[in-house]
Design an enzyme around this catalytic site. Structure first.
Site, PDB file in Angstrom:
ATOM      1  CG  ASP A 117      -1.797   1.180   1.321  1.00 19.81           C
ATOM      2  OD1 ASP A 117      -2.545   1.426   0.367  1.00 19.81           O
ATOM      3  OD2 ASP A 117      -1.730   1.905   2.329  1.00 19.81           O
ATOM      4  CG  ASP A 151      -6.489   0.515   0.612  1.00 23.88           C
ATOM      5  OD1 ASP A 151      -6.517   1.334   1.550  1.00 23.88           O
ATOM      6  OD2 ASP A 151      -5.450   0.215   0.000  1.00 23.88           O
ATOM      7  CB  THR A 199      -1.702   5.775  -2.002  1.00 26.75           C
ATOM      8  OG1 THR A 199      -1.626   4.353  -1.953  1.00 26.75           O
ATOM      9  CG2 THR A 199      -2.826   6.220  -1.106  1.00 26.75           C
ATOM     10  CB  THR A 200       1.000   3.003  -5.688  1.00 29.61           C
ATOM     11  OG1 THR A 200       0.962   2.367  -4.416  1.00 29.61           O
ATOM     12  CG2 THR A 200       2.311   2.686  -6.361  1.00 29.61           C
TER      13      THR A 200
END
Length: 544
Positions: A61, A387, A94-95
Site C-alpha cells: 500500500d 482500502d 496512493t501509489t
C-alpha cells in the site's frame, strides 16, 4: 569597506539556487516515486519495512510504505503528502498518485534541459491537469448502491495485489454488505460506523460480518448468563460504584455497630443503583466506567449480563447499532433509553472471550471479525479491507465509476496529445509531456507483470485510437481486453484526485529555484548525510 563581503544569512547556512536547486528537488521526488513504483498493480511486489524498534510491516500500500519510510528531504516529503492526501480522500490509488507525480517531474526535467522555463512548464501542466479532469469525467459511468455486483467488482479491484485476492470474493461480500448497512439517506458513508476486530488463528475465509457489534471484553462475573436472547441493553457511561465525596470529609466511627451500619448503608446504595437498572427492564449492561464488586454480585443475582470499561467509541457504535441512548445518570434511566438486540452472548475467539451483540433490527453500525494465520497476514488483509471499504463508500457517494487496468490513463493521454496540437507556444510541449507522463501507469503495470512495456503500450494505444475507450491491460494473460466486461472498475474520484494532486505537487516543486538551509545544531546528522546533493543542515520545514 571596499570589497568586504556582506553576510545576510547566519554563518554555517547554505544556499542552493537555480538549476542545481531544481535538479536536487526533482531527484529526491523521483527517488520516492521509484520506491513505490514496483508495488503498482495486481502483480506488484510487497515491501518489508523494519522500524527502529524492530517492528516489521509487510505491505504494498503506497501510503503505508511512504508513512513508514523515514523520509528527510523536504521535496520528497511533498510526494509523501500526495499519497497521504489520496489516502485521506479516497483510500486507494496512493501509489498511482505518487508515481504520476514522479513521472511529471522527470518529464519536466527533460524540458528544463531544453531551456524551457519552469514557469511555462507549470502553466502547461495546470492546463493539462484541468483538461485531463474533464476528459476522465466523460469516461465515467453511473452506479447506485443497488448495483451489488458492480460494488463487488470495485471492492475486488481495490483488494487485488494486496495479498487478499485469493479470498477477495468472501471479503468483497463482507465489504459491500457492511457499507450498504451504514449508508444514510443522503448516500453519505461514515467509516467510523464500521469496527474491524482482528483475531489470529483461523483461515481468512472464516472472517465474517456481524450485523451488530463485537466488544473485545468479557462479562464481569462468572455467575452472569453467558447468553441473553431478546436483549434489552442499557448503555451507561457513569460508574456503577460509590463516588468519592467532592469535599474533604472525615467520618468518625466509635463503635462496631456504627461501622456495620456504615457498611450496610454503602451496600444499600449500591443495591439501589442496580435496582434502578433492572427496574428499567435491562437484562444487558454495557458500562463505560467501572462496576463495583458488590454491584457485580447484585447484577449477577438479577440475571443481568454486564460488561465494564467499554471504550467510548464502542459505546457510540453500540448506540447506533442497537438504538439505545447513552445514560449518564442512573436515576433517570427508563425503558425508552434501552437498545434492542436479538442476542448478546460471550464467545471464545482465538483464545479470548469476546461479547457479540447480534440481530439488531436496523444496524447503523456493524463489525467485521477478521481472521488470519499470523499477525502480519492479518495486518496486510486489514489494510486491503480498509482500502476496499473506503473505495466502495466513495463509489456510493459519487455514483460514478471508470474502468481500471490503465485504460483511463491511455485515453486521457491520447486526448491530451490532440489538445496539445491546438495550442501555440511552448505550453504545447508541457501538455505533451503531461500526456506522456500519464502513460507511466500502463507501462508500470506491464513491467511489474514481467511483460514488455513498449509492446503493451503500443497495443493499448492502437485499441484506443479505434475508439475502444475502456480497453485496458490484463496483466494475467498479457493482452488488452475490455475492462468493463472484465469487472475491473474504480471510482471516478480515485483518478481525478490522483491526477490533480500529482500535478499540483509537481508544479509546486518546479517553482522552487532557491533553497536556503539554516545551520544545523550540534545534535544528529544533517539531511546531507541521508540524501545525495543535499545541502548540509537539511532544509526549511524539515523535522530534525
Amino acid at each position: 569597506m571596499a570589497g568586504q563581503p556582506i553576510f545576510i544569512l547566519r554563518e554555517g547556512s547554505q544556499r542552493t539556487r537555480g538549476r542545481e536547486a531544481q535538479s536536487n528537488n526533482i531527484m529526491a521526488a523521483k527517488a520516492v516515486a521509484e520506491a513505490v513504483r514496483t508495488t503498482l498493480g495486481p502483480k506488484g511486489m510487497d515491501k518489508m519495512l523494519v522500524d527502529s524498534l524492530g517492528d516489521v510491516v509487510i505491505t504494498n500500500d503506497g501510503a503505508t510504505i511512504l508513512k513508514e519510510m523515514d523520509i528527510e528531504h523536504p521535496a520528497a516529503k511533498m510526494i509523501v503528502e500526495v499519497a497521504k492526501t489520496q489516502d485521506a480522500e479516497v483510500g486507494d490509488g496512493t501509489t498511482t498518485a505518487a508515481v504520476i507525480a514522479g513521472e511529471l517531474l522527470k518529464k519536466a526535467e527533460e524540458l528544463i534541459d531544453q531551456d524551457i522555463h519552469p514557469t511555462i512548464i507549470a502553466s502547461g501542466y495546470r492546463l493539462a491537469s484541468e483538461k485531463a479532469g474533464g476528459i476522465v469525467k466523460t469516461l465515467a459511468r453511473s452506479v447506485t448502491k443497488a448495483d451489488r455486483n458492480v460494488l463487488m467488482s470495485i471492492s475486488g479491484t481495490a483488494m487485488t495485489g494486496k495479498g487478499a485476492e485469493a479470498n477477495k470474493d468472501v471479503l468483497s461480500n463482507i465489504v459491500v454488505s457492511a457499507i450498504t448497512s451504514i449508508v444514510d439517506e443522503d448516500n453519505k458513508v461514515d467509516m467510523d460506523n464500521i469496527k474491524i476486530e482482528k483475531k489470529v488463528g483461523a483461515r481468512i475465509e472464516e472472517s465474517q460480518l456481524i450485523e451488530g457489534m463485537i466488544i473485545d471484553k468479557e462479562r464481569v462475573h462468572t455467575n452472569m448468563p453467558k447468553k441473553v436472547e431478546n436483549a434489552k441493553i442499557a448503555l451507561i457511561n457513569t460508574a456503577i460504584e460509590l463516588k468519592d465525596t467532592e469535599v474533604d470529609a472525615e467520618i468518625s466511627i466509635t463503635s462496631p455497630e456504627q461501622l456495620q451500619s456504615f457498611l450496610d448503608q454503602e451496600e444499600k446504595m449500591i443495591k439501589d443503583m442496580v435496582d434502578k437498572v433492572s427496574k428499567s427492564g435491562a437484562n444487558v449492561v454495557f458500562c463505560q466506567k467501572g462496576i463495583d464488586d458488590m454491584a457485580q454480585h447484585y447484577l449477577a443475582k438479577a440475571g443481568v449480563f454486564a460488561v465494564r470499561r467499554v471504550k467510548k467509541s464502542d459505546m457510540q457504535k453500540l448506540s447506533k447499532a442497537t438504538g439505545g441512548k447513552l445514560v449518564t445518570n442512573l436515576d433517570e434511566i427508563t425503558q425508552a433509553d434501552l437498545g434492542n438486540a436479538a442476542l448478546v452472548e460471550e464467545k471464545k475467539i482465538g483464545g479470548d472471550e469476546m461479547t457479540f451483540v447480534t440481530g439488531c433490527k436496523n444496524p447503523k453500525a456493524v463489525s467485521i471479525l477478521l481472521r488470519g494465520g499470523t499477525e502480519h497476514v492479518i495486518d496486510n488483509i486489514e489494510r486491503a479491507l480498509n482500502d476496499a471499504l473506503r473505495v466502495v463508500g466513495v463509489a456510493i457517494e459519487d455514483e460514478k465509476l471508470v474502468a481500471g487496468g490503465g485504460s483511463p490513463e491511455v485515453e486521457v493521454a491520447l486526448r491530451l496529445q490532440e489538445f496539445a496540437s491546438t495550442l501555440s507556444g511552448r505550453e504545447q510541449l508541457a501538455v505533451k509531456a503531461f500526456a506522456e507522463a500519464l502513460e507511466i501507469i500502463p507501462r508500470t503495470l506491464a513491467e511489474n507483470a514481467g511483460l514488455d512495456p513498449i509492446d503493451m503500450l503500443m497495443e493499448l494505444r492502437a485499441h484506443h485510437e479505434k475508439g475502444q475507450k475502456t480497453a485496458g491491460l490484463n496483466v494475467y494473460e498479457g493482452k488488452v481486453i475490455d475492462m468493463w466486461e472484465a469487472g475491473v472498475v474504480e471510482p471516478l474520484r480515485v483518478k481525478t484526485q490522483a491526477i490533480n494532486a500529482a500535478a499540483e505537487s509537481a508544479v509546486m516543486i518546479l517553482r522552487i529555484d532557491d533553497i536556503i538551509a539554516s545551520r544545523q545544531g550540534p545534535a544528529g546528522p544533517s539531511g546531507a548525510d541521508m540524501v545525495p546533493n543535499m545541502p548540509p543542515g537539511g532544509m526549511p520545514g524539515m523535522d530534525m
